[in-house]
Design an enzyme around this catalytic site. Structure first.
Site, PDB file in Angstrom:
ATOM      1  CG  ASN A   9     -17.172  33.641   7.888  1.00  8.73           C
ATOM      2  OD1 ASN A   9     -18.196  33.548   8.562  1.00  8.73           O
ATOM      3  ND2 ASN A   9     -16.132  34.369   8.264  1.00  8.73           N
ATOM      4  CG  HIS A  93     -12.928  35.550  10.997  1.00  6.95           C
ATOM      5  ND1 HIS A  93     -13.022  36.917  10.994  1.00  6.95           N
ATOM      6  CD2 HIS A  93     -13.050  35.164   9.705  1.00  6.95           C
ATOM      7  CE1 HIS A  93     -13.206  37.331   9.748  1.00  6.95           C
ATOM      8  NE2 HIS A  93     -13.223  36.289   8.952  1.00  6.95           N
ATOM      9  CD  GLU A  95     -15.111  39.868  10.186  1.00  5.90           C
ATOM     10  OE1 GLU A  95     -15.988  39.011  10.393  1.00  5.90           O
ATOM     11  OE2 GLU A  95     -14.835  40.310   9.045  1.00  5.90           O
ATOM     12  N   GLY A 173     -13.341  42.052   3.377  1.00  5.52           N
ATOM     13  CA  GLY A 173     -14.490  42.942   3.193  1.00  5.52           C
ATOM     14  C   GLY A 173     -14.139  44.279   2.578  1.00  5.52           C
TER      15      GLY A 173
HETATM   16  P1  PGA Z   1     -14.686  38.648   2.674  1.00  2.00           P
HETATM   17  O1  PGA Z   1     -14.470  37.915   4.089  1.00  2.00           O
HETATM   18  O2  PGA Z   1     -14.682  37.570   1.629  1.00  2.00           O
HETATM   19  O3  PGA Z   1     -15.997  39.353   2.792  1.00  2.00           O
HETATM   20  O4  PGA Z   1     -13.518  39.585   2.489  1.00  2.00           O
HETATM   21  C1  PGA Z   1     -13.615  36.826   4.205  1.00  2.00           C
HETATM   22  C2  PGA Z   1     -13.587  36.343   5.619  1.00  2.00           C
HETATM   23  O5  PGA Z   1     -13.579  37.177   6.533  1.00  2.00           O
HETATM   24  O6  PGA Z   1     -13.564  35.131   5.887  1.00  2.00           O
END
Ligand code: PGA
Length: 265
Positions: A9, A93, A95, A173
């Site tokens: 992603n 997702h 976010e 993240g």
């Molecule tokens: P990350 O994100 O690996 O940067 O923690 C994963 C995601 O949000 O799909």
């Protein structure tokens, strides 16, 4: 036997000028048997990535899609627009749940739209830290699943290759991952919710469940060692070819071990 999947992603990173080269580099460095690879760049980079991956078996995915077929939805992207550009799509997702206030019901509508258009969906679920600390993680994820999946056509979802990604929001993240035990327990709880609450019965066992949240080549092995976890949805590390090479190499070991075990059974 469920497939082993590594899905990248890229979020709001890369441009049409550089995405193709990055995708081609990743494809060349992750040529391992037995692993399903997917790269999900931003919408405007889909064409470049599709072209770069045309001669490979790496799939291209979108990071979202609108729930309606067409109409007055300024700035949105429909399933029809994705035709020829992407064959997978990430839905729900965290976010987008956070920034675009996507509800479980809306995500369920997107899911139905994606399936009807032949896009293979990765449905993301996961709790926030306060929910985990309050011991409510399984309940929160079960509610997300019921909200998105109640009343949906199980057969269509299964034949459309429906995938679930468990991504604890506090692990995304942050450099902090769930423990592999907790992630495996959640993957089992996810299938139990499908099986019992949503009446999918034994078909729930067919659904691949990925772990996501600060996955790297250094830690992915712990998750892949869990029988209930079928791969990773990777954000930050998926932009780095070296990380992708390491993660897909680990996934290939898991895929081979599973195929060998299946062969013996
Ligand atoms: P990350 O994100 O690996 O940067 O923690 C994963 C995601 O949000 O799909």
């Amino acid at each position: 036997m469920r497939p082993v999947i590594i899905a990248a992603n890229w979020k709001m990173n890369t441009t049409p000028a550089d995405a193709g080269e990055l995708a081609a580099t990743i494809a060349a460095r992750t040529e391992e048997p037995g692993v399903v690879r997917v790269i999900c760049p931003p919408f405007v980079c889909l064409a470049a990535v599709r072209d770069a991956l045309a001669a490979t078996n790496v799939f291209v995915g979108a990071q979202n899609v609108h729930h309606e077929a067409a109409g007055a939805y300024t700035g949105e992207i429909s399933v029809t627009m994705l035709k020829g550009l992407a064959t997978w799509v990430i839905l729900g997702h965290s976010e987008r749940r956070r920034d675009a206030a996507e509800s479980d019901e809306l995500i369920g509508q997107k899911l139905a739209r994606a399936i009807s258009a032949g896009l293979r969906p990765i449905l993301c679920v996961g709790e926030v830290l306060a929910e985990r600390e309050a011991g409510r993680a399984v309940e929160v994820v079960a509610t997300q699943l019921r909200g998105a999946l109640a009343g949906k056509d199980m057969e269509a979802l299964l034949s459309g290759g429906f995938v679930i990604a468990y991504e604890p929001v506090w692990a995304i993240g942050t450099g902090r991952t769930a423990s592999s035990d907790d992630a495996a327990a959640m993957a089992e709880a996810i299938r139990a919710t499908l099986s019992a609450d949503l009446h999918w019965g034994e078909a729930a066992e067919q659904v691949p469940v990925l772990y996501g949240g600060s996955v790297t080549k250094a830690n992915i092995g712990e998750f892949l060692a869990e029988h209930s976890i079928d791969g990773g949805l990777v954000g930050g590390a998926s932009l780095k070819p070296d990380e992708m090479a390491g993660m897909v190499a680990s996934a290939a070991i898991t895929a081979k071990a599973r195929a060998d075990a299946e062969g013996r059974a």
